[in-house]
Scaffold this motif. Sequence first.
Motif, PDB file in Angstrom:
ATOM      1  N   PRO A  89       0.832  -1.210   0.000  1.00 43.80           N
ATOM      2  CA  PRO A  89       0.000   0.000   0.000  1.00 43.80           C
ATOM      3  C   PRO A  89       0.865   1.258   0.000  1.00 43.80           C
ATOM      4  O   PRO A  89       1.879   1.323   0.678  1.00 43.80           O
ATOM      5  CB  PRO A  89      -0.807  -0.120   1.313  1.00 43.80           C
ATOM      6  CG  PRO A  89      -0.018  -1.061   2.160  1.00 43.80           C
ATOM      7  CD  PRO A  89       0.694  -1.993   1.236  1.00 43.80           C
ATOM      8  N   GLU A  90       0.456   2.211  -0.820  1.00 43.98           N
ATOM      9  CA  GLU A  90       1.184   3.467  -0.894  1.00 43.98           C
ATOM     10  C   GLU A  90       0.535   4.491   0.038  1.00 43.98           C
ATOM     11  O   GLU A  90      -0.689   4.512   0.209  1.00 43.98           O
ATOM     12  CB  GLU A  90       1.182   3.994  -2.330  1.00 43.98           C
ATOM     13  CG  GLU A  90       1.815   3.038  -3.319  1.00 43.98           C
ATOM     14  CD  GLU A  90       1.724   3.551  -4.743  1.00 43.98           C
ATOM     15  OE1 GLU A  90       1.499   4.778  -4.905  1.00 43.98           O
ATOM     16  OE2 GLU A  90       1.866   2.752  -5.670  1.00 43.98           O
ATOM     17  N   PRO A  91       1.309   5.346   0.633  1.00 43.38           N
ATOM     18  CA  PRO A  91       0.730   6.355   1.534  1.00 43.38           C
ATOM     19  C   PRO A  91      -0.154   7.336   0.772  1.00 43.38           C
ATOM     20  O   PRO A  91       0.131   7.684  -0.369  1.00 43.38           O
ATOM     21  CB  PRO A  91       1.966   7.055   2.108  1.00 43.38           C
ATOM     22  CG  PRO A  91       3.038   6.801   1.112  1.00 43.38           C
ATOM     23  CD  PRO A  91       2.761   5.468   0.514  1.00 43.38           C
ATOM     24  N   GLU A  92      -1.220   7.734   1.379  1.00 46.37           N
ATOM     25  CA  GLU A  92      -2.133   8.703   0.787  1.00 46.37           C
ATOM     26  C   GLU A  92      -1.474  10.077   0.800  1.00 46.37           C
ATOM     27  O   GLU A  92      -1.129  10.610   1.860  1.00 46.37           O
ATOM     28  CB  GLU A  92      -3.440   8.740   1.582  1.00 46.37           C
ATOM     29  CG  GLU A  92      -4.480   9.715   1.046  1.00 46.37           C
ATOM     30  CD  GLU A  92      -4.934   9.311  -0.348  1.00 46.37           C
ATOM     31  OE1 GLU A  92      -4.923  10.190  -1.215  1.00 46.37           O
ATOM     32  OE2 GLU A  92      -5.269   8.142  -0.559  1.00 46.37           O
ATOM     33  N   PRO A  93      -1.232  10.680  -0.368  1.00 48.17           N
ATOM     34  CA  PRO A  93      -0.530  11.971  -0.386  1.00 48.17           C
ATOM     35  C   PRO A  93      -1.284  13.081   0.312  1.00 48.17           C
ATOM     36  O   PRO A  93      -0.695  14.074   0.734  1.00 48.17           O
ATOM     37  CB  PRO A  93      -0.379  12.251  -1.883  1.00 48.17           C
ATOM     38  CG  PRO A  93      -1.397  11.408  -2.550  1.00 48.17           C
ATOM     39  CD  PRO A  93      -1.546  10.193  -1.701  1.00 48.17           C
ATOM     40  N   SER A 124      -7.237   0.354   4.805  1.00 46.69           N
ATOM     41  CA  SER A 124      -6.207   0.456   3.764  1.00 46.69           C
ATOM     42  C   SER A 124      -6.136   1.829   3.120  1.00 46.69           C
ATOM     43  O   SER A 124      -5.106   2.202   2.555  1.00 46.69           O
ATOM     44  CB  SER A 124      -6.467  -0.594   2.674  1.00 46.69           C
ATOM     45  OG  SER A 124      -7.654  -0.282   1.956  1.00 46.69           O
ATOM     46  N   GLY A 125      -7.237   2.584   3.162  1.00 44.24           N
ATOM     47  CA  GLY A 125      -7.253   3.885   2.498  1.00 44.24           C
ATOM     48  C   GLY A 125      -7.702   3.818   1.058  1.00 44.24           C
ATOM     49  O   GLY A 125      -7.708   4.843   0.365  1.00 44.24           O
ATOM     50  N   ALA A 126      -8.063   2.623   0.551  1.00 45.79           N
ATOM     51  CA  ALA A 126      -8.556   2.505  -0.823  1.00 45.79           C
ATOM     52  C   ALA A 126      -9.817   3.345  -0.973  1.00 45.79           C
ATOM     53  O   ALA A 126     -10.654   3.410  -0.074  1.00 45.79           O
ATOM     54  CB  ALA A 126      -8.842   1.041  -1.144  1.00 45.79           C
ATOM     55  N   TYR A 127      -9.953   3.969  -2.167  1.00 49.38           N
ATOM     56  CA  TYR A 127     -11.023   4.971  -2.306  1.00 49.38           C
ATOM     57  C   TYR A 127     -11.723   4.854  -3.651  1.00 49.38           C
ATOM     58  O   TYR A 127     -11.127   4.449  -4.653  1.00 49.38           O
ATOM     59  CB  TYR A 127     -10.435   6.375  -2.177  1.00 49.38           C
ATOM     60  CG  TYR A 127     -11.462   7.478  -2.298  1.00 49.38           C
ATOM     61  CD1 TYR A 127     -12.337   7.758  -1.251  1.00 49.38           C
ATOM     62  CD2 TYR A 127     -11.568   8.216  -3.468  1.00 49.38           C
ATOM     63  CE1 TYR A 127     -13.294   8.760  -1.368  1.00 49.38           C
ATOM     64  CE2 TYR A 127     -12.514   9.227  -3.599  1.00 49.38           C
ATOM     65  CZ  TYR A 127     -13.384   9.484  -2.543  1.00 49.38           C
ATOM     66  OH  TYR A 127     -14.329  10.474  -2.664  1.00 49.38           O
ATOM     67  N   GLY A 128     -13.008   5.248  -3.630  1.00 50.25           N
ATOM     68  CA  GLY A 128     -13.783   5.383  -4.851  1.00 50.25           C
ATOM     69  C   GLY A 128     -14.439   4.097  -5.314  1.00 50.25           C
ATOM     70  O   GLY A 128     -14.336   3.039  -4.675  1.00 50.25           O
ATOM     71  N   ILE A 129     -15.135   4.212  -6.439  1.00 50.09           N
ATOM     72  CA  ILE A 129     -15.856   3.074  -6.994  1.00 50.09           C
ATOM     73  C   ILE A 129     -14.917   1.894  -7.272  1.00 50.09           C
ATOM     74  O   ILE A 129     -15.227   0.758  -6.893  1.00 50.09           O
ATOM     75  CB  ILE A 129     -16.616   3.492  -8.270  1.00 50.09           C
ATOM     76  CG1 ILE A 129     -17.722   4.488  -7.907  1.00 50.09           C
ATOM     77  CG2 ILE A 129     -17.208   2.272  -8.976  1.00 50.09           C
ATOM     78  CD1 ILE A 129     -18.399   5.120  -9.119  1.00 50.09           C
ATOM     79  N   PRO A 130     -13.753   2.129  -7.895  1.00 53.74           N
ATOM     80  CA  PRO A 130     -12.852   0.990  -8.154  1.00 53.74           C
ATOM     81  C   PRO A 130     -11.934   0.661  -6.986  1.00 53.74           C
ATOM     82  O   PRO A 130     -11.112  -0.257  -7.083  1.00 53.74           O
ATOM     83  CB  PRO A 130     -12.044   1.464  -9.363  1.00 53.74           C
ATOM     84  CG  PRO A 130     -11.994   2.933  -9.224  1.00 53.74           C
ATOM     85  CD  PRO A 130     -13.292   3.340  -8.591  1.00 53.74           C
ATOM     86  N   PRO A 180      -3.371   4.296  -3.590  1.00 51.19           N
ATOM     87  CA  PRO A 180      -4.271   5.272  -2.962  1.00 51.19           C
ATOM     88  C   PRO A 180      -5.245   5.857  -3.978  1.00 51.19           C
ATOM     89  O   PRO A 180      -5.063   5.717  -5.187  1.00 51.19           O
ATOM     90  CB  PRO A 180      -3.304   6.331  -2.446  1.00 51.19           C
ATOM     91  CG  PRO A 180      -2.167   6.287  -3.412  1.00 51.19           C
ATOM     92  CD  PRO A 180      -2.019   4.852  -3.816  1.00 51.19           C
ATOM     93  N   GLY A 181      -6.246   6.576  -3.460  1.00 45.49           N
ATOM     94  CA  GLY A 181      -7.253   7.151  -4.345  1.00 45.49           C
ATOM     95  C   GLY A 181      -6.688   8.168  -5.314  1.00 45.49           C
ATOM     96  O   GLY A 181      -7.204   8.343  -6.420  1.00 45.49           O
TER      97      GLY A 181
END
Length: 220
Positions: free
Chosen positions: A103-107, A164-170, A174-175
């Motif tokens: 997982p990449e950090p959310e900027p 995890s911070g995953a975002y949005g429809i897909p 990170p988002g």
Amino acid sequence: MRRDDPAPRVREVARPTSDPSRARSRTVGRVKQAATVTFAFAASVSFLLVNIVDPYSGATASSTYTPVDRFGGQAVQEYAVDGDIAAAAVAAEGYLVEKKPEPEPEPAGAGWAPPAVVPDPGSAQAYAAGAVAARGWPSSEFDCLVALWNKESGWRVNAMNPSSGAYGIPQALPGSKMATAGADWATNAATQVEWGLGYIQGRYGTPCGAWAHSQSVGWY
């Protein structure tokens, strides 16, 4: 016979001496005969042992023999694995182990929160149906996409995975990755759908490929 006749002489007959070569020949014959009997006995015992201990010795394959299919008709058998390894795909000629992406950090920072937006899953799906057709995929691929993103986000534009911070429809991780499809990635369902379809096409080929992977290992 007169009494003054000398006593009769006993004729001595010389006994024939034994022939050494004949004696040797008889001895060799006896040894050969004993060896033949011993060999025949040993061969009989060996044959019995082989057939008793291993009743299938010397068996031949039937002409109707069919090899066992260990992969269910598939060229590759894939297994989900706990831990850092995502999946292990095993085939007859080798294997492939796939590691989970880091997982990449959310900027935007740890305190970043989804924007206040009202999701519209129906409109998002309608747009996705046209985008799928525009890529030349059949309607069955759209069905797989619906199932995939129902599982991931419920087609909500502001869906966020708190762990995890995953975002949005897909569920981009990170988002902010979706910014490559448009600056309004956080609020625009069309932008998210276009990014998500591009990701699926590049990594899995089709939505059904991504859905099959998700069903196998739990993510795509």
